[in-house]
Design a protein around this motif. Structure first.
Motif, PDB file in Angstrom:
ATOM      1  N   GLU A  49       0.826  -1.305  -0.161  1.00 46.23           N
ATOM      2  CA  GLU A  49       0.031   0.175   0.136  1.00 46.23           C
ATOM      3  C   GLU A  49       0.877   1.364  -0.070  1.00 46.23           C
ATOM      4  OE1 GLU A  49      -2.652  -0.317   3.268  1.00 46.23           O
ATOM      5  OE2 GLU A  49      -4.046  -1.791   2.186  1.00 46.23           O
ATOM      6  N   TYR A  76      -4.310  -1.374  -9.912  1.00 43.98           N
ATOM      7  CA  TYR A  76      -4.823  -2.144  -8.925  1.00 43.98           C
ATOM      8  C   TYR A  76      -6.320  -2.124  -8.700  1.00 43.98           C
ATOM      9  CZ  TYR A  76       0.233  -1.125  -8.072  1.00 43.98           C
ATOM     10  OH  TYR A  76       1.680  -0.872  -8.072  1.00 43.98           O
ATOM     11  N   GLU A  78      -8.718  -3.174  -6.765  1.00 38.84           N
ATOM     12  CA  GLU A  78      -9.421  -2.983  -5.493  1.00 38.84           C
ATOM     13  C   GLU A  78      -8.936  -1.812  -4.642  1.00 38.84           C
ATOM     14  OE1 GLU A  78      -7.422  -5.700  -2.088  1.00 38.84           O
ATOM     15  OE2 GLU A  78      -8.734  -6.639  -3.464  1.00 38.84           O
ATOM     16  N   TYR A  79      -7.922  -0.908  -5.354  1.00 39.16           N
ATOM     17  CA  TYR A  79      -7.443   0.386  -4.635  1.00 39.16           C
ATOM     18  C   TYR A  79      -7.640   1.353  -5.751  1.00 39.16           C
ATOM     19  CZ  TYR A  79      -4.875  -2.421  -1.228  1.00 39.16           C
ATOM     20  OH  TYR A  79      -4.672  -3.192  -0.345  1.00 39.16           O
ATOM     21  N   THR A  80      -8.002   2.603  -5.236  1.00 41.02           N
ATOM     22  CA  THR A  80      -8.063   3.800  -5.958  1.00 41.02           C
ATOM     23  C   THR A  80      -7.102   4.891  -5.188  1.00 41.02           C
ATOM     24  OG1 THR A  80      -9.994   4.432  -5.021  1.00 41.02           O
ATOM     25  CG2 THR A  80     -10.363   3.316  -7.008  1.00 41.02           C
ATOM     26  N   ARG A 113      -9.143   1.647  -0.302  1.00 37.16           N
ATOM     27  CA  ARG A 113      -9.191   0.367  -0.685  1.00 37.16           C
ATOM     28  C   ARG A 113     -10.734  -0.172  -0.346  1.00 37.16           C
ATOM     29  NH1 ARG A 113      -5.979  -2.341   2.949  1.00 37.16           N
ATOM     30  NH2 ARG A 113      -7.419  -2.172   4.691  1.00 37.16           N
ATOM     31  N   ASN A 114     -11.230  -0.481  -1.530  1.00 38.87           N
ATOM     32  CA  ASN A 114     -12.819  -0.632  -1.643  1.00 38.87           C
ATOM     33  C   ASN A 114     -13.644   0.735  -1.066  1.00 38.87           C
ATOM     34  OD1 ASN A 114     -12.402  -3.347  -2.591  1.00 38.87           O
ATOM     35  ND2 ASN A 114     -12.015  -4.188  -0.497  1.00 38.87           N
ATOM     36  N   GLY A 115     -13.219   1.757  -1.194  1.00 35.50           N
ATOM     37  CA  GLY A 115     -13.893   2.810  -1.003  1.00 35.50           C
ATOM     38  C   GLY A 115     -13.534   3.506   0.351  1.00 35.50           C
ATOM     39  N   GLU A 116     -12.635   2.795   1.280  1.00 37.87           N
ATOM     40  CA  GLU A 116     -12.137   3.268   2.522  1.00 37.87           C
ATOM     41  C   GLU A 116     -10.877   3.933   2.657  1.00 37.87           C
ATOM     42  OE1 GLU A 116     -13.533   1.395   6.127  1.00 37.87           O
ATOM     43  OE2 GLU A 116     -15.368   0.726   5.085  1.00 37.87           O
ATOM     44  N   CYS A 118      -7.264   4.016   3.389  1.00 36.81           N
ATOM     45  CA  CYS A 118      -6.173   2.956   4.218  1.00 36.81           C
ATOM     46  C   CYS A 118      -4.958   3.664   4.576  1.00 36.81           C
ATOM     47  CB  CYS A 118      -6.153   1.462   3.361  1.00 36.81           C
ATOM     48  SG  CYS A 118      -5.607   1.790   1.943  1.00 36.81           S
TER      49      CYS A 118
END
Length: 131
Positions: A49, A76, A78-80, A113-116, A118
């Protein structure tokens, strides 16, 4: 007359105590290995990450006008990453945040990660003022 014989065998109680000590030792070792595995996986995820976050920051340091990261640069699923630009207001008295076409901005990059969120990092940098 019977003479005291020297015994060469273990009693049942001694064997049970030795087995209990051995069992507790094996359980402690298994627990330590499990904890080490979890810590290793967490450290690997954090490193991955951090690498993604640094990639996003480097991209936006070079290309301040771009709002989104291109998918070929940030592959990636599941990551934005998101970028937030804010004016820097807490400068010492008499110091201006802008000079000519340039202004000092605080760039905050969030890794999601999935909208949250991290991971996050903030960098102060010079950016061209957009008309």
């Amino acid at each position: 007359m019977r003479c005291c014989r020297k015994r060469n065998n273990f009693t049942l109680l001694e064997v049970l105590i030795a087995v209990a000590i051995l069992g507790m030792t094996i359980m402690a070792i298994i627990a330590m290995v499990g904890t080490a595995k979890i810590r290793s996986l967490t450290a690997a995820r954090d490193l991955r990450e951090n690498h993604m976050l640094v990639q996003a920051v480097e991209y936006w340091l070079l290309d301040v006008e771009s709002k989104e990261l291109p998918p070929e640069f940030f592959p990636y699923p599941e990551y934005t990453a998101e970028r937030i630009l804010e004016n820097v207001d807490d400068l010492p008295k008499g110091i201006s945040a802008s000079r000519g076409n340039w202004r000092l901005v605080k760039m905050t990059v969030n890794l999601l990660r999935n909208g949250e969120i991290c991971q996050t990092i903030s960098v102060e940098r010079l950016a061209r003022q957009l008309d």
